[in-house]
Each structure stands twice: as C-alpha cells, then as structure tokens.
Design a protein around this motif. Sequence first.
Motif, PDB file in Angstrom:
ATOM      1  N   LEU A   1      40.480  34.422  33.920  1.00  0.00           N
ATOM      2  CA  LEU A   1      41.880  34.006  33.990  1.00  0.00           C
ATOM      3  C   LEU A   1      42.003  32.510  34.314  1.00  0.00           C
ATOM      4  CD1 LEU A   1      43.352  37.086  35.890  1.00  0.00           C
ATOM      5  CD2 LEU A   1      43.736  36.466  33.498  1.00  0.00           C
ATOM      6  N   ALA A   2      41.164  32.027  35.234  1.00  0.00           N
ATOM      7  CA  ALA A   2      41.206  30.608  35.585  1.00  0.00           C
ATOM      8  C   ALA A   2      40.786  29.739  34.404  1.00  0.00           C
ATOM      9  CB  ALA A   2      40.304  30.348  36.791  1.00  0.00           C
TER      10      ALA A   2
ATOM     11  N   TYR B   1      44.365  20.614  47.211  1.00  0.00           N
ATOM     12  CA  TYR B   1      43.437  21.457  46.484  1.00  0.00           C
ATOM     13  C   TYR B   1      43.088  22.695  47.285  1.00  0.00           C
ATOM     14  CZ  TYR B   1      42.730  17.107  43.946  1.00  0.00           C
ATOM     15  OH  TYR B   1      42.917  15.960  43.226  1.00  0.00           O
ATOM     16  N   PRO B   2      42.898  23.838  46.612  1.00  0.00           N
ATOM     17  CA  PRO B   2      42.452  25.033  47.306  1.00  0.00           C
ATOM     18  C   PRO B   2      40.964  24.951  47.599  1.00  0.00           C
ATOM     19  CG  PRO B   2      42.598  25.464  44.975  1.00  0.00           C
ATOM     20  CD  PRO B   2      43.097  24.048  45.189  1.00  0.00           C
ATOM     21  N   MET B   3      40.477  25.944  48.326  1.00  0.00           N
ATOM     22  CA  MET B   3      39.053  26.075  48.637  1.00  0.00           C
ATOM     23  C   MET B   3      38.508  24.877  49.408  1.00  0.00           C
ATOM     24  SD  MET B   3      38.372  28.969  47.405  1.00  0.00           S
ATOM     25  CE  MET B   3      39.257  30.093  46.330  1.00  0.00           C
ATOM     26  N   ARG B   4      39.395  24.179  50.136  1.00  0.00           N
ATOM     27  CA  ARG B   4      38.912  23.016  50.871  1.00  0.00           C
ATOM     28  C   ARG B   4      38.195  23.476  52.121  1.00  0.00           C
ATOM     29  NH1 ARG B   4      39.182  17.974  50.604  1.00  0.00           N
ATOM     30  NH2 ARG B   4      40.547  18.063  48.813  1.00  0.00           N
ATOM     31  N   LYS B   5      37.106  22.766  52.431  1.00  0.00           N
ATOM     32  CA  LYS B   5      36.261  23.107  53.553  1.00  0.00           C
ATOM     33  C   LYS B   5      37.090  23.285  54.765  1.00  0.00           C
ATOM     34  CE  LYS B   5      36.627  18.547  52.790  1.00  0.00           C
ATOM     35  NZ  LYS B   5      37.126  18.005  51.550  1.00  0.00           N
TER      36      LYS B   5
ATOM     37  N   ASN C   1      43.344  26.767  41.527  1.00  0.00           N
ATOM     38  CA  ASN C   1      44.548  27.486  41.929  1.00  0.00           C
ATOM     39  C   ASN C   1      44.671  28.818  41.208  1.00  0.00           C
ATOM     40  OD1 ASN C   1      46.033  25.940  43.934  1.00  0.00           O
ATOM     41  ND2 ASN C   1      46.231  24.365  42.378  1.00  0.00           N
ATOM     42  N   ALA C   2      44.349  28.844  39.911  1.00  0.00           N
ATOM     43  CA  ALA C   2      44.421  30.095  39.154  1.00  0.00           C
ATOM     44  C   ALA C   2      43.390  31.099  39.672  1.00  0.00           C
ATOM     45  CB  ALA C   2      44.198  29.812  37.669  1.00  0.00           C
ATOM     46  N   PHE C   3      42.203  30.630  39.988  1.00  0.00           N
ATOM     47  CA  PHE C   3      41.169  31.502  40.537  1.00  0.00           C
ATOM     48  C   PHE C   3      41.615  32.069  41.884  1.00  0.00           C
ATOM     49  CE2 PHE C   3      37.387  32.561  42.901  1.00  0.00           C
ATOM     50  CZ  PHE C   3      36.555  33.147  41.961  1.00  0.00           C
TER      51      PHE C   3
END
Length: 492
Positions: free
Chosen positions: A75-76, A3-7, A118-120
């Motif tokens: 978009l996300a 996952y993106p945005m992971r700490k 992911n789209a964001f």
Amino acid sequence: MTYPMRKEFGVPGHAIEKSPVRFPASAEHACASPVQPVELTAGPTVKTPAHSTSAKEQSRWYLPVRIKFALSLILATMWSVLSFYLGQRWLADMSHLFGTAWAYLILFGIAILPGFMNAFLLSSLLMDRRPVLREANEPLPGISMLVAAYNEEASIAQTIESIAQQAYPGELQVIVVNDGSSDGTAAELDRLPYPWLEVIHLPSNIGKAGALNEGLKQVRHKLTITVDGDSYLYRHALENLTRRYLSDPPNTKAVAGAVLVRNSRTNLVTQIQEWDYFHGIAAIKRVQSLYQGTLVAQGAFSVYDTEVLRHVGGWPHSVGEDIVLTWAILKAGYRVGFAENACLFTNAPTTMRQFIRQRQRWSRGLIEAFKEHWQMLFELRMTTVFIWWNLLFPYMDVVYTLAFVPGMVLALFGIYWIAGPMTLLVLPMALIINGIMYRIQSGMFAEQDLKVRRNWLGFICYSLFYGLVLQPACVVGYVQEFVMRTKRWGTK
C-alpha cells in the motif's frame, strides 16, 4: 510536516488495584482533546477494557504479522508511485530551475519518502491488534529497578513514592544511583524509609550510562526496569510493563513503556511536546513493536532481561545510551516490544533551548547507533526497514531544512518553485493518521481511567510549526556527533 518513525514511540490485565494512587497536581493527564481536564481517580475496581475481544473473535480476524507487513509495504509503495506520477509537472519545473539531480533529491526528500512512511504507518496502525496480556492471577517475578539521579532534589522523593504506591505483587528491589549530585539529592534519598530502597552515592559525576552500570552490578532479579529520577509512575505501570514482557514472544528481551508529558501545563513548549509524546512517539513505537523491533527502549521507562543486559555490556558511554543499547539487543537477535498501557509521566524541556538540545542529543544518539551497529542494515528481518528509514532521516532533515522551509517562505509570496500544490497531497494523509493516532491513544487512556484534556493551541503548533524547529535541530545534532567528543548528562 514531521516524519513518522522518528527515533524514537494491548489489552491490559484485569488487575485489582492494590492501594489508592494519588496523582500529584503537577502531573498531566495527557493531550489535546475537546474534553476538559478532570481529576484522576483510582480505587479497588476491576475493569474490563471496552474494546477487548474474545479469543474466538481475535482468531477470526487475525492476520499473520508478516502478511500485515507485506500489505503495508504494498500500500505504501502504491501511494508513492501515485505521488510520483502526479508530481511529474512539479519535478519538471524544479528540474528547469535547479537541475535534474537536485529536483529529484528535493522531490523524494519532502514528498515521496515521507509519503511512503506515512502510508506504511497508517496501514499498519489500522491492522494492529495488540496481543492479550497474561492473566492477572498468575504470579509475577521479582524485579530490580534502576534510577539514575543527577541533581534531582526537587523530584526524586516523589518518583520513589510513586514506585511505592504501585504495590507491585512481586519482590521489589529499587536501586537509586546518586551520580555525584551537587544539590540536596543525597539528603532527600537518605530520609526515605522504604526497606526495599538501596542507595548508591557516587563521589563524583560519571554520567548516566556509568551510573546505571554501577547499579546493574547490584541487581539480583532476572528483570531490570529503568526509571528516570524526575518521573511519576501511573497506577499498574510496573505490573502492566512486566505482564507485557511475559506475554510477548519468548525472544523478547526488552519492552519500552509509554512515556507521557507530566508538566504540559507549564507553557507552550511543553504543550507542543505533550502531543509529540501522546501522539507520534507512542504510535511509532506501537508499529515498530508490531513488526518485532521497537528501536528505542528508552531509559525513562523500560524493562530488560538482566542477563542480556550484562551480556551486551550494559549501557554504553554515549550521548544516546538507550538507543545504542536497544540496537545492541536487536543485533543480538532478540525482540524489543512496547507496552502502551504502562504509563509513566516525565518532565519535558520547558524552554525552546532545552528542547533543541534534547533533540540534538537524540540525533547524536542515532548516529552513534549507526556507528556502533551498522551491521543492522543488512539483517533479514522486518525491523530492518525501520533501520533504513532512520538512515534516511539525516537526508530528509537536510532537504526539509534547506529546501522545504525556504520553499514555504517563497510560497507565501506566490513563488511556487519548491512548495506548490503537489505538497497538499500530504495533508489528507496527515489528517487521517492524526485521527487514527488519537482514536487509538484515547482508547488506551479510557482503559486506564485517564482523561485527555483540551490543548488545541499545542496541537495547532505541533501540526504546523513543530517541524520548523525539530528538523533543523536534528541536522545540527548530526553534525555535532562528527565534530564533538563530549559525552555527558544532558536534557532527556
């Protein structure tokens, strides 16, 4: 699937190198690419970034940050709606097998929410334009550096030498806190000849947060920079980090540097982490910084406003002291940035056990941050979206561990109860995001006269198998924070 945005993750000033920098043979150049490793060189050169743009060009193509944020959200959301529509048959099949509630939890946990993130991330990276740094001819302020060291006999001298080779064009104070080390760290520190070096020998081990707070008492400059005791600063790192801090909006009170893997040639475990640091963490920090709030100014290499540090009480006694501190700074109403061209190389865990323990500690730190600063969930600022995403990580990690991984195993035998053709929708998005991340990072490396190296095996394992270890480890870390009370030094 990770996952993106992971700490968890600009344009450099045209500074003249003050002295040659010798990069040790053990330090790595960064990540996987079809380019063979080459020796790093540094000298008295002035280099204009290849992708630098004039103020007129930047103004012509500039979009306000809030417009970028809104466009990325739109978009996300559109991608998520499309994914949900295309996944109706899959949802119906899972509802028949597991019931409607469990089917929705699985669908959103392994497809809709990760797809939205992911789209964001993709749209934000495409719109990101790093602000120009303050001119190199402007004077730089004095800085105080804190280095907490515990049993760093093998690396502490080289860390201090890398600071000396920075030739920072301002007053420098370096405070090393030897946190009751039981090896030869004290002797290594006592033999170093630098006049700006101050050493505090603690009689017993009190933990990293306590050691940093002891050093903070002796800080005499307005800016405080933290560096880990087993790290190596690449050239201009201090200058680039400080200039980014000074060039960012006035309410910026902390800026995270770019931490990269130093020992990636050791084995496959470090080769995989090389991609995580070079690729994922850096891109995440870049996007979070774009929207006014990097969520982790990591203790390995970050700069803080000294007065703000003292105002929020310094580093908390916690497992994830850096994330809890960063959220305290954000909660106080300040901005936290990211200097992608301020590079520090650090040693990553060399065994799978050490890696799992590290990520469990990071996961505990996330829960600690929520326990201490839960009010962040209800603040009206762009950063809040990342706080909510972090709140969703435990749920997504549990679904990944208990549903997606078994589903993949079943799919290998032709049983598509959970993982089926619908999951293939994430592949094009993942390929595009990886391409964008690589393009951005390799561009930054070129500006810094760094070369990316060939590491295809690490990339393949990072892409296909990283989540199989990472996300179950995170689940264990979440549980540990609720059942364990120990708060001590661990792997980074």
